[in-house]
Scaffold this active site. Structure first.
Site, PDB file in Angstrom:
ATOM      1  N   GLY A 244     -35.495 111.886 -33.558  1.00 61.79           N
ATOM      2  CA  GLY A 244     -35.263 110.425 -33.069  1.00 61.79           C
ATOM      3  C   GLY A 244     -35.659 110.700 -31.380  1.00 61.79           C
ATOM      4  N   PRO A 246     -35.072 110.076 -27.704  1.00 60.28           N
ATOM      5  CA  PRO A 246     -33.915 110.259 -26.734  1.00 60.28           C
ATOM      6  C   PRO A 246     -32.971 109.189 -26.498  1.00 60.28           C
ATOM      7  CG  PRO A 246     -35.889 110.877 -25.432  1.00 60.28           C
ATOM      8  CD  PRO A 246     -36.413 110.438 -26.843  1.00 60.28           C
ATOM      9  N   GLY A 247     -31.587 109.427 -26.636  1.00 59.48           N
ATOM     10  CA  GLY A 247     -30.571 108.200 -26.293  1.00 59.48           C
ATOM     11  C   GLY A 247     -30.549 107.833 -27.746  1.00 59.48           C
ATOM     12  N   THR A 248     -30.910 108.196 -28.870  1.00 57.84           N
ATOM     13  CA  THR A 248     -30.781 107.502 -30.137  1.00 57.84           C
ATOM     14  C   THR A 248     -29.341 107.773 -30.815  1.00 57.84           C
ATOM     15  OG1 THR A 248     -32.095 108.788 -31.154  1.00 57.84           O
ATOM     16  CG2 THR A 248     -32.916 106.611 -30.555  1.00 57.84           C
ATOM     17  N   GLY A 249     -28.815 108.937 -30.162  1.00 53.50           N
ATOM     18  CA  GLY A 249     -27.630 109.191 -30.815  1.00 53.50           C
ATOM     19  C   GLY A 249     -27.482 110.559 -31.708  1.00 53.50           C
ATOM     20  N   LYS A 250     -28.430 111.324 -31.358  1.00 58.37           N
ATOM     21  CA  LYS A 250     -28.619 112.517 -32.391  1.00 58.37           C
ATOM     22  C   LYS A 250     -27.416 113.630 -32.089  1.00 58.37           C
ATOM     23  CE  LYS A 250     -32.780 113.353 -30.767  1.00 58.37           C
ATOM     24  NZ  LYS A 250     -32.620 112.272 -29.885  1.00 58.37           N
ATOM     25  N   GLU A 467     -44.518  83.593 -11.811  1.00 60.50           N
ATOM     26  CA  GLU A 467     -43.441  83.743 -12.649  1.00 60.50           C
ATOM     27  C   GLU A 467     -43.175  82.373 -13.499  1.00 60.50           C
ATOM     28  OE1 GLU A 467     -42.425  86.694 -13.544  1.00 60.50           O
ATOM     29  OE2 GLU A 467     -43.276  87.934 -11.718  1.00 60.50           O
ATOM     30  N   HIS A 470     -45.601  82.305 -16.280  1.00 58.63           N
ATOM     31  CA  HIS A 470     -45.335  83.082 -17.368  1.00 58.63           C
ATOM     32  C   HIS A 470     -44.542  82.518 -18.486  1.00 58.63           C
ATOM     33  CE1 HIS A 470     -47.651  86.762 -16.385  1.00 58.63           C
ATOM     34  NE2 HIS A 470     -46.508  87.192 -15.017  1.00 58.63           N
TER      35      HIS A 470
HETATM   36  P1  ADP Z   1     -29.564 111.991 -28.317  1.00 59.57           P
HETATM   37  O1  ADP Z   1     -28.955 113.093 -28.524  1.00 59.57           O
HETATM   38  O2  ADP Z   1     -30.346 111.182 -29.304  1.00 59.57           O
HETATM   39  O3  ADP Z   1     -30.568 111.900 -26.972  1.00 59.57           O
HETATM   40  P2  ADP Z   1     -27.044 111.215 -27.530  1.00 59.57           P
HETATM   41  O4  ADP Z   1     -26.319 111.545 -28.558  1.00 59.57           O
HETATM   42  O5  ADP Z   1     -26.897 112.027 -26.402  1.00 59.57           O
HETATM   43  O6  ADP Z   1     -28.601 110.883 -27.785  1.00 59.57           O
HETATM   44  O7  ADP Z   1     -26.629 109.744 -26.883  1.00 59.57           O
HETATM   45  C1  ADP Z   1     -25.986 109.435 -25.526  1.00 59.57           C
HETATM   46  C2  ADP Z   1     -24.880 108.685 -25.713  1.00 59.57           C
HETATM   47  O8  ADP Z   1     -25.301 107.397 -25.895  1.00 59.57           O
HETATM   48  C3  ADP Z   1     -23.879 108.863 -26.847  1.00 59.57           C
HETATM   49  O9  ADP Z   1     -22.859 109.920 -26.142  1.00 59.57           O
HETATM   50  C4  ADP Z   1     -23.069 107.556 -26.915  1.00 59.57           C
HETATM   51  O10 ADP Z   1     -22.235 107.286 -26.044  1.00 59.57           O
HETATM   52  C5  ADP Z   1     -24.273 106.722 -26.696  1.00 59.57           C
HETATM   53  N1  ADP Z   1     -24.866 106.483 -28.030  1.00 59.57           N
HETATM   54  C6  ADP Z   1     -26.325 106.752 -28.402  1.00 59.57           C
HETATM   55  N2  ADP Z   1     -26.680 106.509 -29.690  1.00 59.57           N
HETATM   56  C7  ADP Z   1     -25.327 105.697 -30.020  1.00 59.57           C
HETATM   57  C8  ADP Z   1     -25.033 105.234 -31.437  1.00 59.57           C
HETATM   58  N3  ADP Z   1     -25.831 105.150 -32.533  1.00 59.57           N
HETATM   59  N4  ADP Z   1     -23.818 104.461 -31.462  1.00 59.57           N
HETATM   60  C9  ADP Z   1     -22.874 104.593 -30.638  1.00 59.57           C
HETATM   61  N5  ADP Z   1     -23.086 105.182 -29.275  1.00 59.57           N
HETATM   62  C10 ADP Z   1     -24.441 105.884 -29.105  1.00 59.57           C
HETATM   63 ZN    ZN Z   2     -47.160  88.792 -13.898  1.00 60.17          ZN
END
Ligand code: ADP
Ligand code: ZN
Ligand code: MG
Length: 652
Positions: A244, A246-250, A467, A470
Site C-alpha cells: 500500500g 505510504p501512510g495508509t497504515g501498514k 480564483e 475557477h
Molecule cells: P505506513 O506504514 O503504511 O506508511 P503507518 O502505519 O506508518 O503507515 O501510518 C502512520 C500513522 O498514521 C499511524 O501511526 C497512524 O497514526 C496513522 N494511520 C495510518 N493509517 C491509519 C488507519 N487506517 N487508521 C488509523 N490511523 C492510521
Molecule cells: Zn488557476
C-alpha cells in the site's frame, strides 16, 4: 494555481534518495571512525607504557660502578632489588651519565658476577651485600617472578590492548549500525529486546481499511491458537505482504495484529541495511529470526521490504553480491528454514509490490498479499474518529463533512490534519477545536503554509478574478466537483487556490465530468481574459492539468469519435506528452487536433458562462478581496447559487 490539488503520488518512495548511492557515504563515515579509534588507542598505549614502565622521566639509569660509588659516598638511601635489577633512591640528586637529567630516583643492572642474591654464597661477587650493610642502605628484595610477569605485561600489554581494542571496535561498528549501543556487542541486535515488543495497538486503532483488517484476523486467530489450525495438518501462511501507499497504515496494521494476538513483535526496517556495512543485514536477519523463534508465537515485521527485495533482474549491478542481496538471501533462507507450525509469522510491508524479487513471492514465502488501499469517504471519517479520541471538539465539528473534503488523503495525513487543527485551535486560544480550525488546517495540509509576501492591490485583484473564475465555473457546470473553498492567501507555491472535492470517491469518470474539470481549470484564465483582455503566467499549472486530462480522454478513454475507442498504451497519466507513442504520425496529428478541439470547446463554454454570470463573478471577487478565504457556504451565499445536483450515474 491548481484548481484541484492532486492526491499524493503513491509511487513516490520516501527512501529514494538514500538508496541512490548506498556505498559511498557509508565508506567515508566508517573510515573516519577507524582513524579516530586508532588514534585514541595509540595515545592510550603510549600513556600506559609510560605509567607502567619504570622508564618514566624522573628515574635515571646509571652504570653499576656509578651505583657502587654512590653507595660508598653514603648517598644511597634505599634500594629495591628485583632479580638483577636495582631501583633506588638517593639522598641528594645525582646526574645521569650523559649529563642533563638530575634525579633522586635511579636504576641499574647488576652484572651476573655480582648478583646480590647469590653473592654471599658463591663468593664470586664483589660483596655488595656487605657494602650496603656498611652504608646502612635499606634493602627490599622482590620476587623475580613478578618481574617476569611485569616484563611480559609491559612488552605485550599494550599490544594486547591494541588488538583487543580493535576487536571491540569492529564489533561496535558492526552493531552500531544495527541500533545497539556500544554495550550491545556480541548479542542479538534486532531492535528488540529480550521480551519482544508487545504492542498495545489493537484493531480498534486501525480504521478505514476494513478489508485488510479482515484478511489479517485469520493471522491473529492462528497466533492465538496455533493448535486449532494445525490439528488437521494444515499449514498457515508463513509470510504476509502488506502492499500500500505510504501512510495508509501498514506498520500500524502489523502492530495491531501483534497487539490483538498478544504476541511479541520484532521489527526491522530493510532500508537500514541499504547503507549498512556488508554482512550486517544478514546477521541481523539471522538474529531476529532466532529471537522470534525463541519467543514464538511471535511476529517478525520487515518494513520497507522493497529496499532489499527489489528484483535482482531489474538492477544493474557491478559486484555480484552486495549488502542488499545478502540481506535478501538471508530473509529467504530464514523463511525456508522454519515451519509455520512453529508459530512465527513474517509480515512485511512495501509500497511497491511490482518491483519485488520473484523469489520473495514464491509459495512458502510471502504468498499471501494484503492490499492496503487509500481510505474512501466513510473510511476517512472512521480514521478521523480514531484520531480525535483525545481531542476536545466543538459541537459544530462535522467529521463526515471533513472526510468529504479530504479525497486522496491517507491515514497518516488525516492524523496530521487532526493534529494541525488542534495546534491551530490552541494557538488561537480556543477552548476546543472548531470546524473552522479544521478547515484552516486542511488548507495548510493541502496547500502548504501561508506565505506573507507583499502584493500590490492590482495583483490581488487579478488573483481574485482568477480564483473566482475557477470557483464560479465549478459551481455552474453540472457534474463538477463541489467547490469547497476559495482563497487568495499565498501558500507554498501558489498565489491562490480553489479546492474542489468530490461528494464521493470516484473510480470511474464520465466524459461530462472530465469536461467539467477541464472547463473549471480553464476558468481562471478565462476570467482574466474577460476582465483584463490578457492572461498572466499564473495559469501554467492549470494548463498542464487541462492538457493531461484532454490527452487521456483521446488516447486512453476513447472519448473522441474521430480517433475512436482505442487505447494507445499506458501513458500513466503522468506526462502524456513524453510518453512513448505507439501510433502513426497521421494518428498523432489527429490526436493533437482532437485534444485541441476539446480544449477549445471547453474554453468557449467557460467564457460564455462567465460572461453571462459577470455579476456573480464580480461579487465573488469583492468578497474575496475583503475576506481572503471563502468556504462553501459563504460562496453559495455570495453568488446566490445552489450546489449543482450530482447527476445520477456520475458517482460510482
Ligand atoms: P505506513 O506504514 O503504511 O506508511 P503507518 O502505519 O506508518 O503507515 O501510518 C502512520 C500513522 O498514521 C499511524 O501511526 C497512524 O497514526 C496513522 N494511520 C495510518 N493509517 C491509519 C488507519 N487506517 N487508521 C488509523 N490511523 C492510521
Ligand atoms: Zn488557476
Ligand atoms: Mg510504515
Amino acid at each position: 494555481m491548481p484548481a484541484t490539488p492532486q492526491p499524493p503520488n503513491p509511487n513516490l518512495r520516501t527512501d529514494q534518495n538514500r538508496q541512490q548511492n548506498p556505498q559511498q557515504p557509508n565508506r567515508l563515515g566508517f573510515g573516519w571512525g577507524w582513524l579516530i579509534a586508532f588514534g585514541v588507542l595509540l595515545v592510550v598505549n603510549i600513556i600506559i607504557t609510560n605509567v607502567l614502565s619504570s622508564n618514566n622521566g624522573s628515574t635515571i639509569t646509571i652504570p653499576y660502578t656509578e651505583f657502587k660509588q654512590q653507595v660508598t659516598t653514603g648517598n644511597v638511601e634505599s634500594i629495591t632489588v628485583t632479580g638483577d635489577q636495582i631501583q633506588g633512591t638517593t639522598r641528594v640528586e645525582i646526574t645521569a651519565p650523559g649529563g642533563g637529567t638530575r634525579s633522586k630516583q635511579f636504576q641499574t643492572v647488576v652484572p651476573s658476577f655480582a648478583n646480590p642474591t647469590t653473592a654471599g654464597q658463591n663468593g664470586a661477587g664483589d660483596n655488595l651485600e656487605a657494602l650496603l650493610e656498611q652504608y646502612k642502605v635499606q634493602v627490599t628484595a622482590q620476587e623475580p617472578s613478578s618481574n617476569t610477569l611485569l616484563t611480559i605485561l609491559l612488552s605485550f600489554g599494550p599490544t594486547i590492548l591494541l588488538i583487543g581494542g580493535f576487536v571491540l571496535l569492529s564489533r561496535y561498528a558492526a552493531r552500531a549500525s544495527g541500533g545497539a549501543g556500544i554495550l550491545g556487542f556480541g548479542k542479538s541486535t534486532a531492535r528488540v529486546i529480550s521480551e519482544g515488543d508487545r504492542p498495545s495497538t489493537t484493531f480498534a486503532d486501525v480504521a478505514g481499511i476494513d478489508d485488510a483488517k479482515e484478511e489479517l484476523t485469520e493471522v491473529v486467530d492462528f497466533l492465538r491458537e496455533p493448535q486449532k489450525y494445525t490439528r488437521l495438518g494444515g499449514t498457515v501462511p508463513k509470510g504476509v505482504l502488506l502492499v500500500g501507499a505510504p501512510g495508509t497504515g501498514k506498520t500500524l496494521l502489523a502492530r495491531a495484529v501483534a497487539g490483538e494476538a498478544k504476541v511479541p513483535f520484532l521489527s526491522i526496517s530493510a532500508s537500514e541495511f541499504v547503507e549498512a556495512i556488508v554482512g550486517i543485514g544478514a546477521a541481523r536477519v539471522r538474529d531476529l529470526f532466532k529471537q522470534a523463534r525463541s519467543l514464538a508465537p511471535s511476529i517478525v515485521f520487515i518494513d520497507e521490504l522493497d529496499a532489499v527485495g527489489r528484483s535482482r533482474a531489474s538492477q544493474v549491478r557491478i559486484g555480484g553480491h552486495d549488502e542488499q542481496e545478502q540481506t535478501l538471501n538471508q530473509i529467504l533462507t530464514e523463511m525456508d528454514g522454519f515451519d509455520s507450525r512453529e508459530g512465527v509469522i513474517v509480515i512485511a510491508a512495501t509500497n511497491r509490490a511490482d518491483v519485488l524479487d520473484e523469489a520473495l513471492l514464491r509459495p512458502g514465502r510471502f504468498d499471501r498479499r494484503v492490499y492496503v488501499s487509500a481510505p474512501d469517504r466513510a473510511g476517512r471519517a472512521a480514521i478521523l474518529r480514531v484520531h480525535v479520541r483525545g481531542v476536545k471538539l466543538d459541537t459544530d465539528v462535522d467529521l463526515d463533512a471533513i472526510a468529504q473534503q479530504t479525497t486522496g488523503l491517507v491515514g497518516a495525513d488525516l492524523r496530521n490534519l487532526v493534529n494541525e487543527a488542534a495546534l491551530l485551535a490552541a494557538s488561537r486560544n480556543h477552548e476546543s477545536v472548531s470546524q473552522a480550525d479544521f478547515g484552516d488546517a486542511l488548507e495548510k495540509v493541502q496547500l502548504g503554509t501561508e506565505r506573507h509576501i507583499a502584493q500590490s492591490a492590482d495583483d490581488r485583484e487579478r488573483i481574485a478574478y482568477h480564483e473566482a473564475g475557477h470557483a464560479l465555473l465549478g459551481l455552474l457546470i453540472p457534474g463538477s466537483d463541489p467547490v469547497r473553498r476559495v482563497s487568495i492567501v499565498p501558500r507554498g507555491k501558489s498565489l491562490g487556490a480553489t479546492i474542489q472535492a468530490p461528494v464521493d470517491d470516484r473510480s470511474n469518470y464520465p466524459e461530462d465530468y472530465l469536461r467539467a474539470r477541464i472547463t473549471s481549470a480553464l476558468g481562471g484564465r478565462a476570467a482574466e481574459q474577460i476582465v483584463y483582455g490578457v492572461v498572466t503566467t499564473g495559469a501554467e499549472s492549470d494548463l498542464q492539468q487541462v492538457t493531461s486530462i484532454a490527452y487521456q480522454m483521446v488516447t486512453r478513454f476513447g472519448m473522441s469519435d474521430k480517433v475512436g475507442p482505442i487505447n494507445f498504451g499506458d501513458t500513466d497519466g503522468q506526462n502524456p506528452l513524453s510518453a512513448q507513442r505507439t501510433y502513426s504520425d497521421a494518428t498523432a496529428q489527429l490526436v493533437d487536433s482532437e485534444v485541441r478541439r476539446i480544449i477549445d470547446e471547453c474554453i468557449e463554454n467557460g467564457k460564455r458562462l462567465l460572461t453571462e454570470h459577470r455579476g456573480q463573478l464580480d461579487d465573488l471577487v469583492a468578497a474575496l478581496l475583503v475576506e481572503d478565504t471563502l468556504d462553501q457556504a459563504r460562496i453559495l451565499e455570495v453568488t446566490g447559487l445552489a450546489v449543482q445536483p450530482t447527476r445520477p450515474g456520475v458517482t460510482v
